[in-house]
Design an enzyme around this catalytic site. Structure first.
Site, mmCIF file in Angstrom:
data_model
loop_
_atom_site.group_PDB
_atom_site.id
_atom_site.type_symbol
_atom_site.label_atom_id
_atom_site.label_comp_id
_atom_site.label_asym_id
_atom_site.label_seq_id
_atom_site.Cartn_x
_atom_site.Cartn_y
_atom_site.Cartn_z
ATOM 1 C CB THR A 165 0.911 -0.634 2.231
ATOM 2 O OG1 THR A 165 2.031 -0.670 1.662
ATOM 3 C CG2 THR A 165 -0.074 -1.649 1.315
ATOM 4 N NE ARG A 198 11.536 -1.612 0.076
ATOM 5 C CZ ARG A 198 10.250 -1.323 0.593
ATOM 6 N NH1 ARG A 198 9.172 -1.093 -0.110
ATOM 7 N NH2 ARG A 198 10.129 -1.436 1.819
ATOM 8 N N GLY A 253 8.742 -4.414 -0.692
ATOM 9 C CA GLY A 253 8.488 -4.745 0.710
ATOM 10 C C GLY A 253 7.436 -5.847 0.931
ATOM 11 C CG ASP A 254 4.869 -5.400 4.411
ATOM 12 O OD1 ASP A 254 5.381 -4.225 4.125
ATOM 13 O OD2 ASP A 254 3.804 -5.469 4.821
ATOM 14 N N GLY A 269 8.461 -2.280 5.549
ATOM 15 C CA GLY A 269 8.171 -3.576 4.940
ATOM 16 C C GLY A 269 9.331 -4.323 5.407
#
Length: 320
Positions: free
Chosen positions: A153, A181, A183-184, A207
Site C-alpha cells: 500500500t 477482499r 485489507g486494512d 492487512g
C-alpha cells in the site's frame, strides 16, 4: 525543535511523489493537497503493480482498488473499497471525507458515487498486469505455488506550515485476492489514523494481520504518551508481532510509518522495508530499513540514486 513541515510515505515507489509533496508543503501548500496529489502520482504510474493503474488484479482478473483519506484537524474520514474502473481512488476518498454520512463506500456503491461526482472512469487493468496475472495462474497450476503475492500500500502522512495534518492510503490489495477482499488500507485505525494534536501513522503489509491489532491508532496513542515516532512505531510492530506469534504461531509482514505534529518521523517493521521522507530541514530521501536480528530494533540507511535508477529499470522490464 518543531519543524515547519514534514512528510513520510511507504515504499520506494513514493520516491518521486515525496518530492512533489515536499514542494507543495514548502510553498505553504496544505497537507491535504500534498498527500492527495502525491498519491495520485503513484496511482497513475503503470509500473507500480500494487497501486492504481497497473495494479495487480484479483482471482477473476479484475482490478479492485481501496483508498482512504483523513483530515487531522477535523478527524474527517473518507474511504472506498473494491471500487473498479475509476482512476485516483484517493481523490474519491477525499471527496467522501467532506460528507457527514456515508463516508465509507464499497463496490458498486462507491462506483455510483464516483460517477455522480464526475470522477474519471477508466479501465484500470493494463496489458502488463494481465500478463502478470496469466503467468501467475500458470505457475499456480504447474508448480502448486501460493497465489498471494504483493500487497504494498502507498501511505502518506503530512504536516504543513499551519500545523495541520492529513493522511491517505491507496492500494490494489493482495494479488490474486478473492473478489471483494478488503485489507486494512481503507479501515480507520488499522490502515491509517491522524490527529493534529498528536500526529499520524499508516500501515502496509499483510492487512489480515494488521487489522487484528488496529496498529495505526495504537502508534498514535503511543505518541500521545510522549513516545518519539520511531519508538512508537517500532514498539507497536514488535509487540504485536510477538503477540501474533504467541497466539497464532506466525506473524505476517507489517510495516508502519509515523509522523508527529513536531515534524519528527519514524518507522516500524518486522521485514525489509523501504520508505521516503522529507521535512523542512531534510531533503526528500528514500530509505531502507532492516530488522536487526536478535533485537527489537531496526537499521535505517539512505538509498543511493544508483539504487533507485536500478529499481526503476527493473520494474519496467518486459513480462516474459
Amino acid at each position: 525543535m518543531k519543524r515547519e513541515w514534514g512528510m513520510i510515505a511507504t515504499w520506494r515507489m513514493a520516491g518521486d511523489a515525496i518530492k512533489l509533496g515536499a514542494e507543495i508543503l514548502n510553498e505553504k501548500g496544505k497537507c491535504q493537497d500534498a498527500v492527495e496529489k502525491a498519491i495520485m502520482q503513484v496511482e497513475d504510474y503503470p509500473f507500480y503493480k500494487s497501486v492504481g493503474y497497473g495494479g495487480l488484479p484479483n482471482e477473476d482478473c479484475e482490478v479492485e482498488l481501496d483508498a482512504a483519506f483523513m483530515d487531522g484537524k477535523t478527524l474527517s474520514i473518507g474511504a472506498v473499497a473494491g471500487i473498479r474502473d475509476y482512476k485516483n481512488p484517493v481523490s474519491i476518498a477525499r471527496k467522501l471525507s467532506e460528507d457527514k454520512f456515508n463516508i465509507f463506500l464499497v463496490g458498486a456503491g462507491a462506483e455510483a458515487y464516483a460517477h455522480k461526482n464526475g470522477f474519471v472512469r477508466q479501465n484500470m487493468l493494463t496489458e502488463r498486469a494481465k500478463k502478470t496475472w496469466e503467468k501467475r495462474k500458470k505457475e499456480i497450476y504447474e508448480k502448486n505455488l501460493s497465489p498471494y503475492d504483493g500487497h504494498d500500500t502507498v501511505c502518506m502522512i503530512a504536516l504543513d506550515k499551519e500545523s495541520d495534518m492529513a493522511a491517505a492510503t491507496s492500494t490494489s490489495g493482495l494479488f490474486m485476492k478473492k473478489r471483494g477482499r478488503v485489507g486494512d488500507s481503507p479501515v480507520s485505525g488499522s490502515g491509517f489514523y491522524v490527529n493534529n494534536d498528536i500526529g499520524g501513522a499508516a500501515a502496509t503489509g499483510l492487512g489480515e494481520d494488521i487489522m487484528k491489532g488496529c496498529l495505526s491508532y495504537e502508534v498514535v496513542q503511543r505518541m500521545k504518551k510522549g513516545e518519539h515516532p520511531q519508538e512508537a512505531a517500532q514498539g507497536a510492530v514488535m509487540d504485536f508481532t510477538e503477540e501474533l506469534k504467541k497466539r497464532r504461531g506466525h506473524a505476517g509482514a507489517i510495516s508502519i510509518i509515523a509522523l508527529n505534529n513536531k515534524g519528527e518521523w519514524g518507522i516500524g517493521t518486522n521485514v525489509e522495508f523501504t520508505f521516503a521522507a522529507a521535512t523542512s530541514d531534510e531533503k526528500p530521501q528514500v530509505y531502507i530499513a532492516n530488522p536487526i536480528e536478535g533485537t527489537r530494533n531496526v537499521k535505517i540507511e539512505a538509498i543511493s540514486q544508483e539504487y533507485m535508477e536500478e529499481y526503476k529499470k527493473s520494474i519496467q522490464k518486459p513480462i516474459e
